[in-house]
Design an enzyme around this catalytic site. Structure first.
Site, PDB file in Angstrom:
ATOM      1  N   GLY A 116       0.755  -1.236   0.000  1.00 15.42           N
ATOM      2  CA  GLY A 116       0.000   0.000   0.000  1.00 15.42           C
ATOM      3  C   GLY A 116       0.787   1.289   0.000  1.00 15.42           C
ATOM      4  O   GLY A 116       0.227   2.352   0.268  1.00 15.42           O
ATOM      5  N   CYS A 166       9.024  -2.401 -10.828  1.00 13.33           N
ATOM      6  CA  CYS A 166      10.379  -2.125 -10.333  1.00 13.33           C
ATOM      7  C   CYS A 166      11.321  -3.123 -10.993  1.00 13.33           C
ATOM      8  O   CYS A 166      12.170  -3.720 -10.344  1.00 13.33           O
ATOM      9  CB  CYS A 166      10.448  -2.163  -8.816  1.00 13.33           C
ATOM     10  SG  CYS A 166       9.844  -3.682  -8.078  1.00 13.33           S
TER      11      CYS A 166
HETATM   12  C1  LIG Z   1       4.661  -5.054  -6.590  1.00 14.41           C
HETATM   13  S1  LIG Z   1       3.522  -5.512  -5.368  1.00 14.41           S
HETATM   14  C2  LIG Z   1       2.589  -4.025  -5.207  1.00 14.41           C
HETATM   15  C3  LIG Z   1       3.283  -2.991  -4.376  1.00 14.41           C
HETATM   16  C4  LIG Z   1       2.378  -1.828  -4.065  1.00 14.41           C
HETATM   17  N1  LIG Z   1       1.919  -1.173  -5.274  1.00 14.41           N
HETATM   18  C5  LIG Z   1       3.054  -0.815  -3.181  1.00 14.41           C
HETATM   19  O1  LIG Z   1       3.552   0.203  -3.671  1.00 14.41           O
HETATM   20  O2  LIG Z   1       3.102  -1.030  -1.963  1.00 14.41           O
HETATM   21  C6  LIG Z   1       2.440  -6.521  -6.238  1.00 14.41           C
HETATM   22  C7  LIG Z   1       1.237  -6.981  -5.457  1.00 14.41           C
HETATM   23  O3  LIG Z   1       0.370  -7.609  -6.389  1.00 14.41           O
HETATM   24  C8  LIG Z   1      -0.343  -8.604  -5.719  1.00 14.41           C
HETATM   25  N2  LIG Z   1      -0.930  -9.477  -6.758  1.00 14.41           N
HETATM   26  C9  LIG Z   1      -0.311 -10.354  -7.556  1.00 14.41           C
HETATM   27  N3  LIG Z   1      -1.189 -10.925  -8.399  1.00 14.41           N
HETATM   28  C10 LIG Z   1      -2.388 -10.379  -8.132  1.00 14.41           C
HETATM   29  C11 LIG Z   1      -3.701 -10.546  -8.668  1.00 14.41           C
HETATM   30  N4  LIG Z   1      -3.935 -11.404  -9.647  1.00 14.41           N
HETATM   31  N5  LIG Z   1      -4.688  -9.817  -8.147  1.00 14.41           N
HETATM   32  C12 LIG Z   1      -4.470  -8.937  -7.149  1.00 14.41           C
HETATM   33  N6  LIG Z   1      -3.266  -8.749  -6.596  1.00 14.41           N
HETATM   34  C13 LIG Z   1      -2.224  -9.451  -7.085  1.00 14.41           C
HETATM   35  C14 LIG Z   1       0.675  -9.239  -4.839  1.00 14.41           C
HETATM   36  O4  LIG Z   1       0.064  -9.922  -3.767  1.00 14.41           O
HETATM   37  C15 LIG Z   1       1.472  -8.026  -4.386  1.00 14.41           C
HETATM   38  O5  LIG Z   1       1.004  -7.570  -3.162  1.00 14.41           O
END
Ligand SMILES: C[S@@+](CC[C@H](N)C(=O)[O-])C[C@H]1O[C@@H](n2cnc3c(N)ncnc32)[C@H](O)[C@@H]1O
Length: 683
Positions: free
Chosen positions: A399, A605
């Site tokens: 988040g 990233c």
């Molecule tokens: C790169 S992280 C996001 C970081 C976030 N935007 C931040 O700045 O804190 C990617 C996130 O995507 C979630 N994720 C992966 N596949 C997903 C899906 N099909 N639907 C929803 N969330 C998903 C993962 O659980 C993870 O928490």
């Protein structure tokens, strides 16, 4: 896009510093002068003296039972418990050991095992700096040192290992072998042996405490004899010379790669020469810039004054003295420089000297400031939602960007935050509560199963998609570059990110003394499968782009030239990246289906072209049909997407070597503006 208002910082920022910041080298160059105190050095130096008093030298198992119980009570959340259980299981096999050594041995074990199996698990920082870790700085420093120091491949090769790892762990393993340390004391285990041998030969030395320390001390003559042989073979007198030799070798590789102008770096064997500044985002929902700058400035002044004096290790006395002189000179310059610098691109972002530790600072613990890198703050600013908008954050947890969106909206509007991982979503909820981001609605869902055309999403104007990615741009923040496989992965990242493929290839090969390891025979089958999978994705992407009339190889190096090199470097990594790219492409295409979309930001990233430009290229047609086009969120930013298709110059990249922040990629899609010249003119 409306320009964000710029506030004047209360601390005087010299024009030169601001100009540099605009170039985004600011903090790299500036901070090199300001304070060379990255986390590692901070921790390492405090271990060498300043922190000595604080570091729990005692604390064998028997002594620390009560602390252990207290620790468990204090940190009873599930992830801590899992970690402690795993750590306890591993440690039970070992003889009693000091807390720092035990924690460091466990962290080294977890990191090396995950690295060799290419599983991307906990990072060095999370294993050594998590709340339940005791004596964090010392644990972090010992773990870094054991992993960090480059080793000698020639020796490793002559010892029969066909895939030498260029890390200090290799030396330590070799010394263990030669001194028959774990062979004669199997209970010790190789990771405890590594940590204690490091401590004996390069660290603070060992005290004759428990059976583990006694065993290593008994083997000291043999360990030193093995070390002398190693140095003799390398034609150097000291380990420092050996390390310096190795360091120079690696650096030339990094420089070759760094030369590629438009690519995102992030690979290579070393961290950037100049450490990244400590970036902090001011949470405008809870604090104002001026107050935060004043408080941070006071914090830096007070920590500078109370910084303990370094006590010098006898054997390193000379080197330390020279280092100290350089440090003093840097400190002198630092006195004349502002400590807190307002970023010129992002209006709520501040740069502090590298290594500034704010984890326990009240501004952070109360949510007024978020420890978030510059690159990670760019996507929400690129989307720049307007007050009253409903925004979707598709893959939101934990988040950081969601709470940033809420802050930009000033809580006026809605942020619908999806994530499929319940634990990560729980972290998002607590981060939202901490930062006062009351307009966030967290929802546990697989984003791909959400129907963007459902009536409840009719009002969605902005979408942020920051999906799971390889994280290849954050290796320095995660400190993955200390792991043996990194050079391998880094080479792949370098190849995909650099615009000059010849240079990138040269970087990937250099230095020749440390060839990238070939797949082992037992793993060949699985790796071949992954490579085939990766090839398929590449072919699909290329086909898709041909169908869309994109001549991807007519400008720049082209996907065709870039992608196969990734596979040659590391089929396992290429397979993983290909799998991620497939998800990213599906998620981006899905996100484009919200009917009232005004702006959409896609970010990763990662430095890999398949996760970035290739994903964007794959949806251009679809975006055009939805009335959206690529737009430039930061016209003054200098680093752009790889020139693989017309419009790629609007894409944003950041380079972990040159921009003082993680390697990131950002694409902004915006609703096409009506062409006024085509409209009927009033009579
Ligand atoms: C790169 S992280 C996001 C970081 C976030 N935007 C931040 O700045 O804190 C990617 C996130 O995507 C979630 N994720 C992966 N596949 C997903 C899906 N099909 N639907 C929803 N969330 C998903 C993962 O659980 C993870 O928490």
């Amino acid at each position: 896009m409306p320009k964000p208002k710029r506030r004047n910082p209360v601390v005087p920022v010299p024009k030169a510093a601001v100009r540099q910041s605009e170039n985004s080298r600011t903090h790299t160059k500036n901070s090199s002068r300001i304070a060379r105190q990255d986390h590692v050095r901070n921790a390492a130096s405090s271990r060498n003296g300043g922190d000595r008093g604080k570091r729990p030298r005692e604390g064998n198992d028997a002594d620390s039972k009560h602390t252990d119980i207290k620790r468990r009570k204090l940190h009873a959340n599930s992830s801590s418990r899992r970690w402690l259980d795993a750590s306890d299981r591993a440690c039970k096999q070992w003889p009693p050991l000091s807390v720092v050594h035990k924690q460091a041995a466990f962290a080294v074990q977890r990191l090396l095992e995950a690295d060799s199996s290419r599983k991307h698990g906990a990072s060095l920082k999370s294993l050594t700096l998590a709340p339940h870790i005791e004596a964090k700085k010392a644990t972090f420093a010992v773990t870094c040192q054991v992993l960090k120091l480059p080793g000698m491949a020639t020796r490793a090769r002559s010892s029969g290992n066909p895939h030498p790892s260029p890390k200090f762990t290799q030396i330590l393993e070799h010394l263990d072998e030669q001194a028959e340390l774990t062979a004669s004391e199997p209970k010790l285990g190789k990771y405890v042996a590594m940590v204690l041998s490091y401590e004996l030969l390069r660290g603070q030395g060992l005290q004759r405490k428990g059976p583990a320390e006694r065993a290593v001390l008994a083997a000291e003559p043999k360990l030193r004899a093995a070390m002398d042989t190693l140095l003799l073979e390398a034609g150097v007198k000291t380990l420092d010379e050996l390390l310096a030799k190795r360091h120079r070798g690696l650096k030339s590789g990094c420089h070759a790669r760094g030369g590629g102008g438009g690519g995102g770096g992030g690979g290579g064997g070393l961290a950037p020469e100049v450490p990244h500044p400590r970036w902090v985002r001011v949470n405008l929902l809870k604090a104002n810039l001026d107050d935060v700058i004043r408080q941070l400035d006071e914090h830096l002044q007070s920590t500078k004054k109370t910084k303990p004096h370094q006590e010098e290790n006898k054997r390193q006395q000379q080197t330390e003295k020279r280092k100290q002189q350089k440090k003093d000179a840097a400190m002198q310059q630092q006195e004349q420089q502002p400590q807190v610098v307002l970023d010129a691109l992002l209006p709520d972002l501040l740069a502090l000297p590298p290594g500034t530790d704010l984890h326990d600072h009240p501004l952070v613990t109360r949510g007024s400031v978020v420890l978030q890198s510059k690159a990670s703050c760019m996507p929400a600013r690129a989307l720049n939602p307007e007050p009253g908008w409903t925004v979707v954050d598709c893959c939101a947890a934990p988040g950081n960007k969601t709470t940033h969106l809420a802050a930009i909206l000033g809580n006026k509007g809605r942020v619908l935050a999806f994530d499929k991982d319940p634990k990560r979503l729980a972290r998002l909820r607590s981060n939202a509560a901490l930062t006062g981001a009351s307009c966030i609605e967290a929802r546990l869902a697989d984003f791909l199963s959400v129907d963007p055309t459902a009536p409840e999403f009719r009002e969605v104007r902005g979408v942020l998609l920051d999906p799971s990615c390889s994280g290849s741009g954050t290796i320095f923040t995660r400190m993955d570059h200390l792991l043996p496989s990194h050079r391998h992965r880094g080479a792949a990242a370098a190849t995909t990110g650099a615009t000059d493929t010849t240079e990138a290839a040269a970087a990937a090969h250099a230095p020749s003394t440390f060839p990238a390891s070939a797949p082992t025979s037992t793993a060949t089958k699985g790796k071949k499968k992954k490579k085939d999978e990766a090839d398929n994705v590449v072919q699909q992407q290329q086909q898709q782009q041909r169908e869309q009339g994109l001549d991807v190889s007519s400008e720049g190096p082209g996907l065709a030239q870039l992608l196969p090199q990734v596979h040659e470097r590391d089929p396992v990594e290429a397979g993983r990246v290909a799998q991620l790219a497939r998800f990213q492409a599906a998620a981006l295409s899905h996100a484009l289906r919200f009917p009232s979309l005004e702006r959409l930001v896609y970010s990763t990233c990662s430095v890999h072209v398949e996760e970035n430009e290739a994903v964007v290229a794959g949806v251009l047609q679809e975006a055009a049909e939805a009335g959206l086009e690529l737009a430039d969120p930061f016209p003054s930013w200098h680093r752009r997407g790889l020139p693989l298709f017309p419009g790629a110059e609007k894409l944003i990249r950041t380079d972990a070597y040159q921009d003082g922040t993680d390697g990131f990629f950002i694409a902004l899609f915006r609703r096409r503006q009506p062409d006024v010249s085509m409209q009927e003119k009033p009579m």
